[in-house]
Design an enzyme around this catalytic site. Structure first.
Site, mmCIF file in Angstrom:
data_model
loop_
_atom_site.group_PDB
_atom_site.id
_atom_site.type_symbol
_atom_site.label_atom_id
_atom_site.label_comp_id
_atom_site.label_asym_id
_atom_site.label_seq_id
_atom_site.Cartn_x
_atom_site.Cartn_y
_atom_site.Cartn_z
ATOM 1 N N GLY A 10 0.836 -1.206 0.000
ATOM 2 C CA GLY A 10 0.000 0.000 0.000
ATOM 3 C C GLY A 10 0.866 1.248 0.000
ATOM 4 N NE ARG A 78 -0.807 -4.957 -0.133
ATOM 5 C CZ ARG A 78 -1.628 -3.919 0.003
ATOM 6 N NH1 ARG A 78 -2.571 -3.709 -0.885
ATOM 7 N NH2 ARG A 78 -1.514 -3.098 1.030
ATOM 8 C CG ASP A 109 3.387 -6.677 7.165
ATOM 9 O OD1 ASP A 109 2.953 -5.942 6.265
ATOM 10 O OD2 ASP A 109 2.661 -7.504 7.762
ATOM 11 C CB THR A 132 3.154 0.897 6.002
ATOM 12 O OG1 THR A 132 1.809 0.597 6.432
ATOM 13 C CG2 THR A 132 4.073 0.667 7.185
ATOM 14 C CG ASP A 134 -1.271 -0.220 8.016
ATOM 15 O OD1 ASP A 134 -2.145 0.625 7.777
ATOM 16 O OD2 ASP A 134 -1.118 -1.258 7.357
ATOM 17 C CG ASP A 136 1.894 -2.550 10.462
ATOM 18 O OD1 ASP A 136 2.778 -1.836 9.952
ATOM 19 O OD2 ASP A 136 1.239 -3.376 9.803
ATOM 20 N NE ARG A 178 -2.380 -4.857 5.713
ATOM 21 C CZ ARG A 178 -2.711 -5.212 4.485
ATOM 22 N NH1 ARG A 178 -3.359 -6.326 4.275
ATOM 23 N NH2 ARG A 178 -2.404 -4.457 3.452
HETATM 24 O O1 F6P Z 1 -1.225 -1.330 4.690
HETATM 25 C C1 F6P Z 1 -1.814 -0.147 4.301
HETATM 26 C C2 F6P Z 1 -3.301 -0.317 4.097
HETATM 27 O O2 F6P Z 1 -3.847 0.930 3.719
HETATM 28 C C3 F6P Z 1 -4.066 -0.887 5.288
HETATM 29 O O3 F6P Z 1 -4.318 0.064 6.274
HETATM 30 C C4 F6P Z 1 -5.294 -1.416 4.605
HETATM 31 O O4 F6P Z 1 -5.874 -2.463 5.360
HETATM 32 C C5 F6P Z 1 -4.767 -1.917 3.290
HETATM 33 O O5 F6P Z 1 -3.542 -1.241 3.054
HETATM 34 C C6 F6P Z 1 -5.686 -1.697 2.120
HETATM 35 O O6 F6P Z 1 -5.097 -2.282 0.994
HETATM 36 P P1 F6P Z 1 -5.605 -2.039 -0.489
HETATM 37 O O7 F6P Z 1 -5.107 -0.705 -0.944
HETATM 38 O O8 F6P Z 1 -5.014 -3.157 -1.262
HETATM 39 O O9 F6P Z 1 -7.108 -2.047 -0.473
#
Ligand code: F6P
Length: 329
Positions: A10, A78, A109, A132, A134, A136, A178
């Site tokens: 992300g 990803r 991560d 990120t 997050d 985390d 997340r």
């Molecule tokens: O890891 C960053 C994040 O924004 C999280 O907070 C969220 O759960 C996820 O990515 C959303 O991913 P995507 O952009 O693939 O919907």
């Protein structure tokens, strides 16, 4: 050296200033920088950012004006293919083919798990930067993008509070993160919210309703509840239903902030963190370090082995949770 840089997972506000710092620091020390587009997938597809003169090398001017730019000019993704044995083999082949001796991935991560797998098959150096929203990861007080995401969420909650107050309503605001409650807790504390629902704590609906009744009796007109998307209850929609069923004394409305939190210009603290960590990652590579993430703890720049950044769930600060409880009276 020829250093490859990419963003993965992300996106996060601050990835661009981090890229700028990596490129400028590396060029200042006489290295070359290859910008790999779309993360690990770009390595498999030999998808490079074309710099000056159409060459796949980043120049000083390629990263001009990136400090204030949200998102990432390198694009992010990803990659499923990279997780396969064939994908990893192809990645190593391409690194060798393009004479890339070191990598600086900017991500979370998932990115660092990928880096660990790659290092088992490749003898180059990898130093990561934590990009990120997050927050985390172990090994850094804050990740690049977290402060901006919280800022965006706080601005949204402040606006929602205005209308909540006019209509004497309760708002549930769902934020990202997340499996982590960091964004939710910081947003709730900064925006003066009454309740926060996090994956790290039990969300006790009867207890929340009881608290809301007390607050109403004390004259509270509006209530803001921040819900982390990873809350064990299942998010704002489900919690809203549960609160209504349990006799919530306020009319309720719900907002999911979603990807709004991933965009926008990075706030100054993210720009500074990104700049420091990008430069530090280049220095670490020069000094022969590998297999670690660059982070900042108590103002000091530190390296933490990749595996240690993600094996453990990063707990939210207990004292901030306690403070929110005291202040939400
Ligand atoms: O890891 C960053 C994040 O924004 C999280 O907070 C969220 O759960 C996820 O990515 C959303 O991913 P995507 O952009 O693939 O919907």
């Amino acid at each position: 050296m020829r250093i490859g840089v990419f963003c993965s997972g992300g996106d996060a506000p601050g990835m661009n200033p981090c890229l700028r710092a990596i490129v400028r620091s590396a060029l200042a020390s006489g290295h070359e920088v290859v910008g790999i587009r779309r993360g690990f997938q770009g390595l498999l597809d030999e998808d490079f950012y074309l710099g000056p003169e159409g060459k796949p090398l980043l120049g000083l001017r390629t990263v001009s004006n990136l400090s204030k730019l949200g998102g990432t000019i390198l694009l992010s993704s990803r990659s499923e293919e990279f997780r396969t044995e064939a994908g990893l083999k192809k990645a190593v082949e391409h690194l060798k083919k393009h004479r890339i001796e070191a990598l600086i991935p900017i991500g979370g991560d998932g990115t660092f798990r990928g880096a660990v797998a790659l290092l088992q098959r490749w003898d180059g150096r990898i130093i990561g930067c934590p990009g990120t929203i997050d927050n985390d990861l172990m090994g850094t007080d804050y990740t690049i993008g977290f402060a901006t995401a919280v800022n965006t969420a706080v601005e949204a909650v402040d606006k929602l509070r205005d209308t909540a107050e006019s209509h004497e309503r309760l708002f549930l605001v769902e934020v990202m993160g997340r499996h982590s409650g960091y964004i939710a807790l910081y947003t709730a504390l900064a925006a003066g919210c009454e309740v926060v629902a996090l994956p790290e704590t039990l969300t006790d609906v009867p207890h929340i309703v009881q608290h809301l009744q007390v607050l109403k009796a004390r004259g509270k007109k509006s209530i803001m509840i921040v819900v982390a998307e990873g809350d064990e209850m299942g998010g704002a929609d489900i919690l809203n239903g549960q609160l209504r069923k349990a006799g919530c004394p306020f009319q309720t409305r719900m907002v999911t902030l979603g990807h709004l939190q991933r965009g926008g210009p990075p706030v100054p603290s993210d720009r500074i963190l990104a700049s420091r960590l990008g430069d530090f990652a280049v220095q670490a590579i020069e000094e022969g370090e590998t297999g670690a993430m660059a982070g900042e703890i108590n103002g000091q720049l530190v390296l933490t082995p990749f595996a240690e950044t993600f094996v453990q769930h990063r707990a939210v600060p207990e004292e901030l949770l306690a403070l929110l409880k005291v202040l939400s009276s």
